[in-house]
Design a protein around this motif. Structure first.
Motif, PDB file in Angstrom:
ATOM      1  N   ARG A  10       0.826  -1.317  -0.126  1.00 13.64           N
ATOM      2  CA  ARG A  10       0.130  -0.024   0.222  1.00 13.64           C
ATOM      3  C   ARG A  10       0.886   1.225  -0.009  1.00 13.64           C
ATOM      4  O   ARG A  10       1.891   1.176   0.388  1.00 13.64           O
ATOM      5  CB  ARG A  10      -0.854   0.210   1.293  1.00 13.64           C
ATOM      6  N   THR A  11       0.455   2.287  -0.180  1.00 10.57           N
ATOM      7  CA  THR A  11       1.132   3.505  -0.632  1.00 10.57           C
ATOM      8  C   THR A  11       0.629   4.496   0.584  1.00 10.57           C
ATOM      9  O   THR A  11      -0.534   4.899   0.686  1.00 10.57           O
ATOM     10  CB  THR A  11       0.602   4.167  -1.918  1.00 10.57           C
ATOM     11  N   ARG A  16       4.066   8.838  -0.063  1.00 12.40           N
ATOM     12  CA  ARG A  16       3.820   8.203  -1.458  1.00 12.40           C
ATOM     13  C   ARG A  16       4.738   7.000  -1.368  1.00 12.40           C
ATOM     14  O   ARG A  16       4.952   6.377  -2.424  1.00 12.40           O
ATOM     15  CB  ARG A  16       4.211   8.874  -2.472  1.00 12.40           C
ATOM     16  N   THR A  17       5.184   6.613  -0.213  1.00 13.50           N
ATOM     17  CA  THR A  17       6.356   5.289  -0.112  1.00 13.50           C
ATOM     18  C   THR A  17       5.180   4.129  -0.179  1.00 13.50           C
ATOM     19  O   THR A  17       4.331   4.192   0.757  1.00 13.50           O
ATOM     20  CB  THR A  17       7.220   5.466   1.060  1.00 13.50           C
ATOM     21  N   ALA A  18       5.560   3.148  -0.793  1.00 12.95           N
ATOM     22  CA  ALA A  18       4.956   2.064  -1.027  1.00 12.95           C
ATOM     23  C   ALA A  18       5.348   0.995   0.154  1.00 12.95           C
ATOM     24  O   ALA A  18       6.728   1.038   0.120  1.00 12.95           O
ATOM     25  CB  ALA A  18       4.925   1.424  -2.448  1.00 12.95           C
ATOM     26  N   CYS A  51       2.124   5.921   6.817  1.00 10.99           N
ATOM     27  CA  CYS A  51       2.988   5.446   7.707  1.00 10.99           C
ATOM     28  C   CYS A  51       2.709   5.464   9.055  1.00 10.99           C
ATOM     29  O   CYS A  51       2.200   6.417   9.843  1.00 10.99           O
ATOM     30  CB  CYS A  51       4.443   6.223   7.217  1.00 10.99           C
ATOM     31  N   ARG A  52       3.329   4.525   9.920  1.00 16.70           N
ATOM     32  CA  ARG A  52       3.265   4.732  11.202  1.00 16.70           C
ATOM     33  C   ARG A  52       4.484   5.542  11.761  1.00 16.70           C
ATOM     34  O   ARG A  52       5.332   5.118  12.696  1.00 16.70           O
ATOM     35  CB  ARG A  52       3.698   3.337  11.759  1.00 16.70           C
ATOM     36  N   LYS A  65      -4.776  14.877   3.124  1.00 15.13           N
ATOM     37  CA  LYS A  65      -4.600  14.096   2.176  1.00 15.13           C
ATOM     38  C   LYS A  65      -5.547  12.830   2.595  1.00 15.13           C
ATOM     39  O   LYS A  65      -5.923  12.000   1.639  1.00 15.13           O
ATOM     40  CB  LYS A  65      -3.195  13.578   2.243  1.00 15.13           C
ATOM     41  N   LEU A  66      -5.984  12.537   3.704  1.00 17.66           N
ATOM     42  CA  LEU A  66      -6.669  11.370   4.069  1.00 17.66           C
ATOM     43  C   LEU A  66      -8.380  11.743   3.481  1.00 17.66           C
ATOM     44  O   LEU A  66      -9.023  10.937   2.986  1.00 17.66           O
ATOM     45  CB  LEU A  66      -6.840  10.906   5.657  1.00 17.66           C
ATOM     46  N   GLU A  67      -8.581  13.046   3.945  1.00 18.55           N
ATOM     47  CA  GLU A  67     -10.021  13.493   3.517  1.00 18.55           C
ATOM     48  C   GLU A  67     -10.028  13.476   2.012  1.00 18.55           C
ATOM     49  O   GLU A  67     -11.159  12.900   1.578  1.00 18.55           O
ATOM     50  CB  GLU A  67      -9.924  14.924   3.836  1.00 18.55           C
TER      51      GLU A  67
END
Ligand code: ZN
Length: 97
Positions: A10-11, A16-18, A51-52, A65-67
């Motif tokens: 997932r990205t 934008r890191t996969a 990312c965590r 960005k989540l929105e």
């Protein structure tokens, strides 16, 4: 070709890191329209990943960005929970090393 173990990639919405799904936190818009953090990665609904780590969560929150990915507003407590989980994960990493 040998059968490979299924590792969903997932990205992160921020950098934008996969990455393998497990390394990211999933935020899901449930069929009921709620937006929640999904630690199991198994809830039904549209998911977005981050990312965590605190910086990615902050970037994602700041740039909405989540929105944008989920197309619904992110509730303040969900945002708070993400930040907490990311801070926790970073602490754990420090303790381990
Ligand atoms: Zn990231």
């Amino acid at each position: 070709m040998p059968a490979r173990k299924h590792t969903p990639i997932r990205t992160c919405v921020a950098c934008r890191t996969a990455a393998p799904k497990r390394g990211l936190m999933r935020v899901v818009r449930t069929p009921e329209g709620a937006v929640v953090v999904d630690p199991t990665g198994k809830r039904a609904g549209r998911g977005a990943y981050v990312c965590r780590n605190v910086s990615c969560v902050q970037t994602a929150l700041k740039a909405k960005k989540l929105e944008r990915s989920l197309k619904v507003p992110l509730p303040a407590d969900t945002a708070q929970e993400l930040l907490q989980l990311a801070a926790q994960a970073e602490e754990e990493e420090v303790t381990r090393s």
